[in-house]
Scaffold this motif. Structure first.
Motif, PDB file in Angstrom:
ATOM      1  N   THR A   1       0.835  -1.197   0.000  1.00 16.22           N
ATOM      2  CA  THR A   1       0.000   0.000   0.000  1.00 16.22           C
ATOM      3  C   THR A   1       0.874   1.253   0.000  1.00 16.22           C
ATOM      4  O   THR A   1       2.098   1.190   0.220  1.00 16.22           O
ATOM      5  N   ALA A   2       0.239   2.394  -0.205  1.00 14.16           N
ATOM      6  CA  ALA A   2       0.970   3.661  -0.211  1.00 14.16           C
ATOM      7  C   ALA A   2       1.569   3.966   1.159  1.00 14.16           C
ATOM      8  O   ALA A   2       2.694   4.472   1.255  1.00 14.16           O
TER       9      ALA A   2
ATOM     10  N   MET B   1       0.708  -0.129  -6.472  1.00 16.17           N
ATOM     11  CA  MET B   1      -0.371   0.787  -6.087  1.00 16.17           C
ATOM     12  C   MET B   1      -1.447   0.869  -7.166  1.00 16.17           C
ATOM     13  O   MET B   1      -2.638   0.979  -6.860  1.00 16.17           O
TER      14      MET B   1
ATOM     15  N   SER C   1      -5.314  -0.282  -6.675  1.00 13.66           N
ATOM     16  CA  SER C   1      -6.387   0.655  -7.031  1.00 13.66           C
ATOM     17  C   SER C   1      -7.373   0.014  -7.993  1.00 13.66           C
ATOM     18  O   SER C   1      -8.591   0.249  -7.907  1.00 13.66           O
TER      19      SER C   1
ATOM     20  N   GLN D   1      -5.230   3.918  -4.151  1.00 17.04           N
ATOM     21  CA  GLN D   1      -3.921   4.341  -3.652  1.00 17.04           C
ATOM     22  C   GLN D   1      -3.378   5.548  -4.402  1.00 17.04           C
ATOM     23  O   GLN D   1      -2.318   6.061  -4.036  1.00 17.04           O
TER      24      GLN D   1
ATOM     25  N   TYR E   1      -2.525   9.335  -2.796  1.00 15.99           N
ATOM     26  CA  TYR E   1      -1.407   9.600  -1.892  1.00 15.99           C
ATOM     27  C   TYR E   1      -0.267  10.284  -2.649  1.00 15.99           C
ATOM     28  O   TYR E   1       0.044   9.907  -3.791  1.00 15.99           O
TER      29      TYR E   1
END
Length: 367
Positions: free
Chosen positions: A159-160, A222, A226, A232, A235
Motif C-alpha cells: 500500500t501507499a 499501487m 487501485s 492508492q 497519496y
C-alpha cells in the motif's frame, strides 16, 4: 477392483490441485499461496520473450531496408513499427509483472530475452546455431528454474502507507546514502577525469536502475491495488515514485547509450544484465525486505540459480560476431574525367577511399 481407481484418483488430485490435500507443485494450498507470484513470473517471462521477438523484427526491418536500391527511412517501414509495438507491449508487461511478483524474481527473468533473441535470430535472420548458444541456453534455463523455485514468497499488500514507511526506514536511508556517494565518485571520474571504462558506465546504470525498480514496483503495486478497489492514487508518494521512476530511467538510458556507443554490444549486454540484476535484488532486499523470512537453503539455491543465469548469458554473448550492414558504394573507375590515385579498398579503420584528382592535374604533377 475399486481400490486401485480410487488411489489413482487421489494421487491425481494430490499432484494437480484437486480436492484432495497434498504437497504437489500445483496442489490447492500451494497454488492459493503462490498464484499472484506465479502470474507475475509468467507475465515477466512472456514479456521478455516478446521483447526479444520485437528486437529481431526491428533488425530484420533494417536489413530489408538496407538491401533496397532506394532505401526509405526506417520509420516508414510497417515491419519496424510492428517491432516497436511489440516492444511497447513487452515493456508494459514487465512493468505490470512488478505489481504481482517480488523484484528478486522479476529482474533475473530478463535472461529470457537474451536466450530468446539468440534462438529467434536463427529462425528470423537465418543465423547459424552455435554450440555456445545451446550450452548458454541450458545454463540459463536451469538457473531460471532454480531462482523461480526458491524465490522469496512476498504475499503482503504494498500500500501507499507501507511505501511511505519503507522510504523513511533506516536500512533504506543508509543504502541510499551509500548509493549517492558511490554514484558521485563514479560521476566525478567520468566527467572530470574522462574515465569512460565500461565498468564505470554500467555501474552508474546499475545504481540508477536500483532506484528505477524500487519506483516501478511501488507504482505498479499501487495501480494494481487501485484496480482492485483499494484506491492508492490519492497519496502523494504515488506521484513521488512516478517522478523518481522517470528521472532515474532517463539518466539510466543516457549512460547505457554511451556504453553501447563506445563498446561492443556483445560486451555491454552480459555485463549490464549482471549489474542490473544484482542491484535490483539488493534493492528488493533492502527496501522491500523480500528475503526477511527466507530459509538459508532457499537463499543459497536462489543465488546459485542467478549465477547459472549469469554464466549462461555470458556464454551466449561470448565471441558473438556483430553484423554490419553492407552499404553499396560507387565505383570511382566509372566517373568520367577522374583518375583514382589512391587505394580502391578503404582502410578497415577509416572511411577514406583514396584520393580523386582531375586527370589534367595528375598529368601536370607528373611533368
Amino acid at each position: 477392483m475399486g481400490i486401485l481407481p480410487v488411489l489413482e484418483w487421489a494421487s491425481w488430485n494430490i499432484s494437480f490441485g484437486g480436492p484432495a490435500t497434498g504437497s504437489g507443485p500445483l496442489s490447492g494450498p500451494w497454488y492459493s499461496t503462490h498464484k499472484t507470484q506465479l502470474l507475475g513470473v509468467l507475465l515477466a517471462a512472456a514479456s521478455n520473450f516478446l521483447i526479444s521477438v520485437s528486437l529481431n523484427i526491428q533488425k530484420c526491418a533494417h536489413l530489408r531496408l538496407a538491401c533496397q536500391t532506394e532505401p526509405k527511412p526506417y520509420y516508414m517501414s510497417k515491419l519496424w513499427w510492428c517491432g516497436i509495438t511489440l516492444l511497447g507491449l513487452g515493456e508494459a508487461g514487465n512493468f505490470t509483472a512488478y505489481g504481482f511478483a517480488p523484484i528478486a524474481l522479476v529482474a533475473p527473468l530478463g535472461c529470457v530475452s537474451v536466450i530468446g533473441s539468440a534462438f529467434i535470430s536463427v529462425l528470423f535472420l537465418k543465423k547459424t546455431m552455435r554450440a555456445a548458444d545451446i550450452l548458454g541456453g541450458t545454463l540459463t534455463v536451469t538457473g531460471t528454474y532454480l531462482l523461480v523455485t526458491f524465490a522469496p514468497n512476498v504475499s503482503q499488500e504494498l500500500t501507499a502507507r507501507r511505501v511511505q514507511n519503507y522510504l523513511v526506514s533506516w536500512p533504506f536511508l543508509v543504502y541510499l546514502i551509500l548509493e549517492i556517494i558511490i554514484f558521485c565518485l563514479l560521476l566525478y571520474f567520468y566527467k572530470r577525469k574522462a574515465v569512460k571504462h565500461i565498468m564505470v558506465l554500467l555501474m552508474m546504470v546499475a545504481l540508477l536502475a536500483s532506484l528505477t525498480v524500487i519506483a516501478v514496483k511501488a507504482v505498479a503495486s499501487m495501480i494494481t491495488l487501485s484496480a482492485k478497489g483499494k484506491m492508492q492514487l490519492t497519496y502523494p508518494v504515488f506521484y513521488i515514485m512516478i517522478v523518481l521512476m522517470a528521472t532515474s530511467c532517463a539518466f539510466q538510458v543516457k549512460f547505457l547509450n554511451q556504453a553501447t556507443h563506445l563498446y561492443k554490444v556483445t560486451a555491454v549486454v552480459p555485463i549490464n544484465f549482471v549489474f542490473f540484476t544484482t542491484s535490483a535484488i539488493i534493492s528488493g532486499v533492502v527496501f522491500y525486505r523480500e528475503f526477511q523470512s527466507a530459509a538459508l537453503l532457499n537463499v543459497f539455491m536462489f543465488l546459485f540459480g542467478c549465477l547459472l543465469s549469469f554464466l549462461g548469458v555470458f556464454v551466449i554473448a561470448r565471441n558473438k560476431k556483430e553484423e554490419h550492414l553492407q552499404i553499396p558504394f560507387i565505383d570511382y573507375g566509372h566517373i568520367p574525367g577522374q583518375k583514382l590515385t589512391g587505394k580502391i579498398q578503404p582502410d578497415s579503420h577509416s572511411s577514406c577511399y583514396g584520393t580523386l584528382n582531375n586527370e589534367d592535374d595528375s598529368v601536370k604533377s607528373q611533368s
